[in-house]
Design an enzyme around this catalytic site. Sequence first.
Site, mmCIF file in Angstrom:
data_model
loop_
_atom_site.group_PDB
_atom_site.id
_atom_site.type_symbol
_atom_site.label_atom_id
_atom_site.label_comp_id
_atom_site.label_asym_id
_atom_site.label_seq_id
_atom_site.Cartn_x
_atom_site.Cartn_y
_atom_site.Cartn_z
ATOM 1 C CD GLU A 165 -2.657 1.595 0.412
ATOM 2 O OE1 GLU A 165 -2.472 2.864 -0.063
ATOM 3 O OE2 GLU A 165 -3.381 1.048 -0.192
ATOM 4 C CD GLN A 224 -12.704 6.104 -0.085
ATOM 5 O OE1 GLN A 224 -13.400 5.958 -0.997
ATOM 6 N NE2 GLN A 224 -11.397 5.307 -0.014
ATOM 7 C CB CYS A 281 -21.239 4.058 -1.800
ATOM 8 S SG CYS A 281 -22.738 4.401 -0.817
ATOM 9 C CG ASP A 305 -14.776 -0.681 -3.677
ATOM 10 O OD1 ASP A 305 -15.621 -1.116 -3.393
ATOM 11 O OD2 ASP A 305 -14.516 0.889 -3.425
ATOM 12 C CE LYS A 330 -17.349 -2.776 -8.235
ATOM 13 N NZ LYS A 330 -16.843 -4.000 -8.117
ATOM 14 C CB THR A 331 -21.176 -0.794 0.389
ATOM 15 O OG1 THR A 331 -21.452 -2.211 0.750
ATOM 16 C CG2 THR A 331 -22.176 -0.499 -0.943
ATOM 17 C CB ALA A 332 -17.621 0.375 3.839
ATOM 18 C CB ALA A 333 -21.732 -3.037 4.524
ATOM 19 C CB CYS A 379 -26.873 1.537 0.172
ATOM 20 S SG CYS A 379 -26.618 3.060 -0.546
#
Length: 525
Positions: free
Chosen positions: A151, A159, A277, A413, A421-424, A456
């Site tokens: 990274e 985000q 998102c 993602d 495509k979400t953090a969840a 979402c």
Amino acid sequence: MELTKLTYRLSTSPQIRPDEVAEIAAAGFRSIVCNRPDGEEQGQPTANQIGAAARRAGLSFAHIPAVSGSITDQDGRAMSRALDELPGPVLAYCRSGARSKKLAEMAGALAPQSADSGSYDIVIVGGGSAGIATAASILKRNSRLSLAIIEPSEVHYYQPGWTMVGADIFNLESTRRAEAQLIPQGATWIKASASGFAPDENKVLLCDGGSVSYRVLIACPGIKLDWDAIPGLRDTLGRNGVTSNYSYEFAAYTCRLVKELKGGRALFTQPVMPIKCAGAPQKAMYLSCSIWERAGVLKGIDVQFHTAGAALFGVPVYVPALMEYVERYGAHLNLESRLVSIDGPAKVATFEQKRGDELTQVEERFDMIHVVPPQTAPDFVRSSPLAAPSGFVEVDEATLRHPRYPNVFALGDACSASNAKTAAAARKQAPVVAVNALAALAGREPVADYDGYGSCPLTVEKGKIVLAEFGYGGKPLPSFPTWLIDGTRPSRLSWLLKDTILPPVYWHGMLKGREWMVKPHLIDR
């Protein structure tokens, strides 16, 4: 400070001061080794002083003193033990840095890392939410294996909070942390950019010409925000009333524009899917309208939502509640309307609209416009042997394993799965990939599967949220009974979840490998 990078895991420097330790931590180091005996010269900071500063900065510290000109084999063995035990990257220092380099050579720390920067049991490409969560879950299950995270960024962002920043609900600084503070204990941080994959050789290629070898690869480098895909956009972002909550740099500008607008025209855009998102473009509109409604100026603002899609939201069960807010706020909904260019100084946006079989271009004047950029897989993923036809890393949707390379997994993602495509989604995927990667290390087939879950939280007004939770095929997958939270209706309890509960769950749960409500579902064989 004069830092000399010996390997991706080890650098050396001359004597450091306690007030420089915070800067060392910000540069990504996770440990400091002092190779200098105390009292070598007047005014020299003691090892205890440096160690105390290191602990305050969240760094590990070791004192391996060696006398200049009289370094012993015992010193080399002590250095070897320290470098094996300390989390990397490590900064070792002495008076000039020469002793630290010599001790590193004696410890064998320089041999494996030149053009090839080393070999690991597991290599994770990407230190975002998916990468950190997966690494933490793996190391909680097996802390003895070697794991590296590739990274380049020194800063990690929450985000999902940027939409709230744009509505003056979250503080901007609360959405960022130093990457070094989040790398799990036991992982090596390779602070570099990946340039490609060589899966037939089990290697990740790096932009500096080096490479990293692996037994198992986990790819989660995120998604590319293509700001240049819309002519004129990059040149006007952050001024002329042009903003985007998809950037840390501009979320606060959204807030300023919304507060200052008392009348005129406000445009909100959504590009072709997939995007991260999918609800965020309309969240920006709802929260802005909520602010204008409370301020009593909404009736004087022409609000337009332009989406390249054929529906307001891809899961039909949530659309009725959202349409109630579109109507309440008097927003004009433009379906199949794609932003194709923008002239910031003239405050004109051009849209390509599909009407039947015809495509027409329409110019819309604006006083403010919230733009969501088109999004694609990162360039080095699209051009790699791992790519699906979509350009994202190809995976089996259930196991998240690559169909042609059984020791390669992907999530977040960058993977080709058809989930939102979400953090969840990444939070649910991380434990699945963790146990499947460990199974691959042991020569076994995947043991867990993923149901496509994504969430979402659609912020339809300040204080209320439509909590959309769904899996593959748009199947509703609610986390709570309907008597507590009915996800198809706006809820204050859902707002509490988004506003108060989810940020600490992210920082202190997901990124620490705590799998609250997301234990991996085991495959019944």
